[in-house]
Design an enzyme around this catalytic site. Structure first.
Site, PDB file in Angstrom:
ATOM      1  N   MET A 106      -5.533  -2.636  -5.014  1.00  0.00           N
ATOM      2  CA  MET A 106      -4.965  -2.330  -3.610  1.00  0.00           C
ATOM      3  C   MET A 106      -4.820  -1.035  -3.056  1.00  0.00           C
ATOM      4  SD  MET A 106      -5.156  -6.380  -1.789  1.00  0.00           S
ATOM      5  CE  MET A 106      -6.140  -7.190  -1.863  1.00  0.00           C
ATOM      6  N   GLY A 107      -4.808  -0.946  -1.344  1.00  0.00           N
ATOM      7  CA  GLY A 107      -3.897   0.265  -0.917  1.00  0.00           C
ATOM      8  C   GLY A 107      -4.163   0.501   0.259  1.00  0.00           C
ATOM      9  N   ARG A 108      -5.973   0.221   0.728  1.00  0.00           N
ATOM     10  CA  ARG A 108      -6.518  -0.120   1.498  1.00  0.00           C
ATOM     11  C   ARG A 108      -6.683   1.242   1.133  1.00  0.00           C
ATOM     12  NH1 ARG A 108      -7.475  -3.164   5.897  1.00  0.00           N
ATOM     13  NH2 ARG A 108      -5.502  -3.934   6.085  1.00  0.00           N
ATOM     14  N   ASP A 116       0.550  -0.833  -0.271  1.00  0.00           N
ATOM     15  CA  ASP A 116       0.039  -0.174   0.470  1.00  0.00           C
ATOM     16  C   ASP A 116       0.939   1.243   0.266  1.00  0.00           C
ATOM     17  OD1 ASP A 116      -1.743  -2.236   0.483  1.00  0.00           O
ATOM     18  OD2 ASP A 116      -2.499  -1.604   2.310  1.00  0.00           O
ATOM     19  N   ARG A 118      -0.672  -8.374  -4.535  1.00  0.00           N
ATOM     20  CA  ARG A 118       1.100  -9.101  -3.910  1.00  0.00           C
ATOM     21  C   ARG A 118       1.648 -10.133  -4.170  1.00  0.00           C
ATOM     22  NH1 ARG A 118      -2.897  -8.985   1.418  1.00  0.00           N
ATOM     23  NH2 ARG A 118      -2.474 -10.220   1.683  1.00  0.00           N
ATOM     24  N   ARG A 166     -14.126  -0.804 -24.943  1.00  0.00           N
ATOM     25  CA  ARG A 166     -14.739  -0.710 -24.289  1.00  0.00           C
ATOM     26  C   ARG A 166     -14.074   0.527 -22.776  1.00  0.00           C
ATOM     27  NH1 ARG A 166     -15.769  -6.879 -22.794  1.00  0.00           N
ATOM     28  NH2 ARG A 166     -18.162  -7.163 -23.351  1.00  0.00           N
ATOM     29  N   ARG A 204     -16.970  -2.029 -17.844  1.00  0.00           N
ATOM     30  CA  ARG A 204     -15.948  -3.305 -17.355  1.00  0.00           C
ATOM     31  C   ARG A 204     -15.591  -3.229 -15.786  1.00  0.00           C
ATOM     32  NH1 ARG A 204     -19.779  -5.238 -20.430  1.00  0.00           N
ATOM     33  NH2 ARG A 204     -20.387  -7.195 -21.183  1.00  0.00           N
TER      34      ARG A 204
HETATM   35  O1  F6P Z   1      -2.123  -3.804   3.437  1.00  0.00           O
HETATM   36  C1  F6P Z   1      -2.157  -4.522   2.316  1.00  0.00           C
HETATM   37  C2  F6P Z   1      -4.018  -4.965   2.257  1.00  0.00           C
HETATM   38  O2  F6P Z   1      -3.139  -5.619   0.741  1.00  0.00           O
HETATM   39  C3  F6P Z   1      -4.514  -4.113   0.988  1.00  0.00           C
HETATM   40  O3  F6P Z   1      -4.159  -3.583   0.031  1.00  0.00           O
HETATM   41  C4  F6P Z   1      -6.232  -5.120   1.604  1.00  0.00           C
HETATM   42  O4  F6P Z   1      -6.264  -4.024   1.304  1.00  0.00           O
HETATM   43  C5  F6P Z   1      -5.441  -5.754   2.191  1.00  0.00           C
HETATM   44  O5  F6P Z   1      -4.567  -6.219   2.418  1.00  0.00           O
HETATM   45  C6  F6P Z   1      -6.295  -7.049   2.188  1.00  0.00           C
HETATM   46  O6  F6P Z   1      -6.249  -8.107   2.968  1.00  0.00           O
HETATM   47  P1  F6P Z   1      -6.576  -9.314   3.276  1.00  0.00           P
HETATM   48  O7  F6P Z   1      -4.540 -10.149   2.775  1.00  0.00           O
HETATM   49  O8  F6P Z   1      -6.840  -9.538   4.651  1.00  0.00           O
HETATM   50  O9  F6P Z   1      -7.575  -9.913   2.497  1.00  0.00           O
END
Ligand code: F6P
Length: 412
Positions: free
Chosen positions: A195-197, A141, A309, A188, A300
């Protein structure tokens, strides 16, 4: 002349754990720390599944002299979101069990590789019970405050650089590049969720793969802002020679919902982890269907999810964790516990050396969102400053181009 005695480290044991979400740079970090500590004469243990490995009878492995592949992504030690401190979800104080195991396994120094949660808990245990701990940053993140300076146009400002981010960003750049052909083929709009919270750092990596617009959690998408956004989408699509468009959106985008008249993130689950975090997911589908409705252009959603990750550690990350691990050796020699190595300033691959690193207090890390001048919320685009920041790690953004321009057959 009397020979000065150097105090040997012999007989000491260092243990490493990884907590929180994994990254492609975790094994590289473990290997680099293990190697530095071994050279200093430490026996090196690995604690399995984060703090969980210090509960009960303990789950500890010996990493000393073992073959280790730091290029292989994820963590061979496994990870968990186990919180050692009492929380609402788990009111039990697990610290006594942890202290007992640190004693039983004769662990002299504990290195916690993690984000704010893992390192914050470690710092508390250090302060409350004197366990010598050293933190090591990680997160895809890139929202963990590292105090790293980014020099741009002669000015210095605070940015962040965490191991794991570069590998995730590079993977997402490649992912976005690949999606281009299918977006083109169907004329499209693809809404790519990243991700990135609560931070938009990682979302910008899609720009390097051809995403033209982006939404980040730092800018709240009110009803009014959404209207501006739909206009921008229409305009960008119309001006696109390719008749297609990729829009990158952060999983944590705050989006106005006219059914509830509320602004919120989209949750993947109502569950929270032991640190109180909910899981996000699904905003791309919501935004894509709104775009289709508002612009009449087919759109979409696509969740990139764990792809960011996953996979191998990339070159920049590998060298970054090596430099930070060199600093760990320094911390060990000086016995300066409760600290975490970080990069002093954003540098390119060649400049990733220990002298460009420093240490910060593990207890005051906290989260650091995407700074305002890295994102232009009038145009829903990342700024040149952000592009400059990420260019230290990735190749320059790819210019979108459509290769075919066939002559149209006209019936005479
Ligand atoms: O903090 C890293 C992260 O990959 C975030 O980007 C994501 O929201 C979260 O972890 C997902 O967590 P989990 O592995 O519990 O689904």
């Amino acid at each position: 002349m009397e020979q000065k005695k150097v105090r040997p480290f012999q007989g000491k044991t260092l243990a490493i754990l990884t907590g929180g979400g994994d990254t492609p740079a975790l094994n590289a970090s473990i290997e680099a720390i293990r190697d530095r500590a071994s050279v200093l004469g430490f026996k090196v243990y690995g604690i399995r599944k984060g703090w969980k490995g210090l509960l009960g009878d303990g789950d500890i492995v010996d990493l000393t002299g073992q073959p280790y592949d730091g290029w292989y992504g994820g963590t061979a030690l496994r990870s968990s979101r186990t919180n050692p401190l009492p929380t609402k979800k788990n009111p039990e104080d697990r610290v006594p069990q942890i202290l007992r195991n640190i004693d039983r396994y004769k662990i002299d120094v504990l290195v916690t590789i993690g984000g704010d949660d893992t390192n914050g808990a470690a710092k508390k245990i250090y302060e409350m019970h004197g366990v010598p701990v050293i933190g090591f940053p990680k997160t895809i993140d890139n929202d963990l405050r590292t105090g790293t300076i980014h020099e741009y146009n002669g000015e210095q400002s605070e940015a962040v650089l965490c191991p794991g981010f570069e590998s995730a960003a590079k993977g997402l750049m490649e992912y976005t590049l690949r999606l281009d052909t299918t977006a083109e083929s169907h004329s499209r709009i693809l809404v790519l969720e990243i991700m990135g919270r609560d931070a938009g750092w990682l979302t910008g990596s899609a720009v390097f793969g051809g995403a033209e617009l982006a939404l980040v959690p730092e800018v709240v998408m009110t009803k009014e802002k959404q209207l501006e956004f739909f206009e921008k989408v229409k305009e960008s699509y119309k001006n696109s020679k390719k008749q297609s468009l990729i829009i990158a959106v952060s999983e944590g985008v705050r989006w106005y919902d006219d059914k509830t008249d509320k602004i919120d993130v989209v949750y993947a689950s109502s569950e929270v982890d032991e640190y109180g975090h909910a899981r996000f997911g699904g905003i791309s589908g919501v935004i894509a269907s709104e775009i289709s409705k508002q612009t009449k252009i087919e759109a979409r959603g696509q969740i990139t999810g764990y792809y960011a990750r996953a996979g191998e550690c990339r070159k920049y990350d590998k060298r970054l964790v090596s430099s930070l691990a060199d600093k760990i050796a320094d911390i060990l020699l000086r016995e300066k516990y409760g600290r975490m190595p970080v990069l002093k300033k954003i540098v390119d691959f060649q400049e990733l050396y220990e002298f460009n690193t420093t240490t910060i207090d593990m207890g005051s890390i906290g989260n650091f969102p995407l700074p305002k001048d890295y994102y232009d919320d009038n145009n829903f685009q990342f700024t040149e400053k952000y592009i400059d920041f990420l260019s230290y790690m990735l190749d320059k953004p790819r210019q979108a181009e459509f290769l075919y321009d066939f002559p149209k057959v006209v019936v005479k």
